[in-house]
Design a protein around this motif. Structure first.
Motif, PDB file in Angstrom:
ATOM      1  N   UNK A 152     -32.792 -26.542  69.957  1.00 51.01           N
ATOM      2  CA  UNK A 152     -32.329 -27.135  70.945  1.00 51.01           C
ATOM      3  C   UNK A 152     -33.133 -28.141  71.413  1.00 51.01           C
ATOM      4  N   UNK A 153     -34.443 -27.875  71.531  1.00 53.48           N
ATOM      5  CA  UNK A 153     -35.448 -28.716  71.822  1.00 53.48           C
ATOM      6  C   UNK A 153     -36.250 -29.518  70.769  1.00 53.48           C
ATOM      7  N   UNK A 154     -35.802 -29.150  69.338  1.00 50.00           N
ATOM      8  CA  UNK A 154     -36.632 -30.111  68.438  1.00 50.00           C
ATOM      9  C   UNK A 154     -37.858 -29.499  67.978  1.00 50.00           C
ATOM     10  N   UNK A 155     -38.155 -28.366  68.069  1.00 51.57           N
ATOM     11  CA  UNK A 155     -39.386 -27.570  67.758  1.00 51.57           C
ATOM     12  C   UNK A 155     -39.195 -26.770  66.109  1.00 51.57           C
ATOM     13  N   UNK A 156     -40.455 -25.929  66.214  1.00 58.14           N
ATOM     14  CA  UNK A 156     -40.294 -25.241  64.783  1.00 58.14           C
ATOM     15  C   UNK A 156     -40.555 -23.739  65.243  1.00 58.14           C
ATOM     16  N   UNK A 157     -40.052 -22.818  64.358  1.00 56.32           N
ATOM     17  CA  UNK A 157     -40.249 -21.389  64.491  1.00 56.32           C
ATOM     18  C   UNK A 157     -40.805 -20.845  63.376  1.00 56.32           C
TER      19      UNK A 157
END
Length: 461
Positions: free
Chosen positions: A430-435
């Motif tokens: 949703x926020x354009x990050x990485x996991x």
């Protein structure tokens, strides 16, 4: 005197022909006619079965086996049976039954060669073999009556091998038809055998029925297990998809508060602009009024969308959406749940920068920590958890690490949303990050998320 008394309609018997030879010739002719009728009947029945199963698969047996040697195995077995039965049949018919060498070889080929076809078309191979086996019994009745009849041992072996191929491919109705034809053919040709010979007709009936029954049961059991695995795979895919859609709907409902706040601010600013700035031209006042009307319309449409996303059982939640400021309360609640939890914030000089985090990133960071701690409570109760919040250039780092469970695992209730890693992944997207998630070498689990301080303009939800 006796010649004069004989009927004039009866043809004279040749002087060199004895009465015994005449009876044997008539019996042989009757035998050939009976066997011919039985062969034609069997061929017709086999053709009917083949027509009934005309839509059967023609791919080789074990064509979908995972290993190459398993796919080649049916060909090797069929070739082995054929290469063994042809010479053995030829030799046995020649030596024990007194059949000529050429005829014995032809019978051996006709009775064994269909096994090669049985790898891909077992029913067609059976139609050929049953006719060849029935016709192959004709020479046997003219030989030594003390040998097994009506089927030779080679016929029994080859027929049972063919029954295995049939059982692995054909339906139960087709197998019943094959066995009934086998029974009729065995009884038909067996009625002409000598009573002093060993009866192999009953042996073939019993063995073929047992092989067909056992093979059909094994095949149906394998198909049932395969369908069960496919159904479980489909169910798991459907559960994953449903969980993903539910999580996306929940995220959309939660972001409603964030978007509604900004739209309300726009509405208020647009409505109050003519009062705060009295010298505005008329066109500008109309423009601000249009902006306020559009913002109010957007809020109305958003409420309608939220009503669609919210399930019938769900009630409207008036509680403000949580963020990084509520992590301390979350850690305390987790400690009360039996999981020792430590929370570490960045340096005090960077705390102010956290206040500038976008609402979507603030909410996503909180939910990721909540889901990670809920997983610890659920899957590793009593394990120590460490929550770290940090800043790296223009990104927010959220790291949750837990050790192995101190005791035996037991599922516990938690306060998470129940979607675990799926929910984390959706919020990061949703926020354009990485996991980055995964188990630790010494036991335990690690969840690391890198979230941009400013959410992208067009997130993919």
């Amino acid at each position: 005197m006796s010649n004069a008394s004989s009927s004039p309609d009866q043809p004279p018997r040749p002087p060199d022909e004895a009465p015994g030879r005449t009876g044997a010739r008539r019996a042989s002719a009757a035998l050939r006619r009976g066997l011919g009728e039985a062969a034609r009947w069997s061929a017709a029945a086999g053709s009917g079965l083949a027509a009934a199963a005309g839509d059967a698969r023609t791919e080789p047996l074990f064509a979908h086996a995972p290993k190459r040697w398993m796919r080649v195995l049916p060909y090797v077995i069929a070739l082995g049976f054929t290469a063994t039965l042809i010479p053995v049949t030829t030799q046995v018919l020649s030596n024990d039954y007194g059949v000529g060498g050429g005829l014995a070889g032809a019978i051996g080929v006709a009775q064994a060669a269909p096994l090669l076809l049985a790898v891909s078309r077992p029913l067609a191979a059976w139609c050929i073999m049953i006719v060849a086996d029935v016709l192959g019994t004709i020479p046997l009745f003219q030989g030594d009556a003390h040998h097994p009849s009506p089927w030779t041992p080679m016929v029994v072996v080859g027929y049972l091998a063919l029954c295995i191929a049939l059982a692995l491919r054909e339906s139960r109705r087709t197998l019943i038809g094959v066995w009934l034809v086998t029974v009729v053919a065995s009884i038909g040709v067996g009625s002409f055998r000598d009573s002093t010979s060993q009866d192999t007709g009953v042996l073939l009936i019993v063995l073929s029925g047992g092989v067909l029954l056992l093979g059909a049961l094994l095949r149906e059991r394998g198909e049932a297990q395969r369908r069960l695995v496919e159904q479980e795979t489909i169910s798991e895919a459907e559960r994953t998809r449903r969980t993903l859609l539910e999580e996306r709907a929940r995220i959309a409902r939660e972001l409603h508060d964030v978007v509604a706040h900004h739209m309300s601010v726009i509405t208020v600013q647009a409505d109050s602009a003519p009062y705060r700035l009295p010298d505005l031209p008329g066109e500008v006042r109309e423009e601000f009024a249009s902006i306020a009307a559009g913002a109010r319309q957007s809020l109305t449409e958003m409420r309608r969308l939220l009503a669609v996303l919210r399930s019938e059982e769900a009630q409207g939640d008036l509680t403000p959406q949580p963020g990084l400021a509520q992590l301390q309360q979350l850690a305390e609640a987790t400690r009360r749940g039996g999981v020792p939890t430590e929370l570490s914030y960045p340096e005090l000089a960077l705390v102010r920068q956290l206040a500038d985090v976008s609402p979507a990133v603030d909410l996503s960071a909180y939910r990721i920590v909540q889901e990670a701690l809920a997983n610890v409570v659920r899957h590793a109760p009593g394990a120590r958890a460490q929550v770290s919040i940090g800043l790296e250039e223009d990104a927010l780092l959220v790291i949750v690490v837990n050790g192995p469970a101190p005791g035996p695992l037991s599922p516990l209730e938690s306060t998470g949303t129940g979607h675990g890693l799926v929910g984390m992944g959706e919020r990061v997207r949703l926020v354009g990050g990485t996991l980055d998630v995964g188990p630790l070498p010494g036991g335990g689990f690690r969840v690391a998320a890198r979230l941009p301080l400013t959410a992208p303009d067009s997130p993919t939800v």
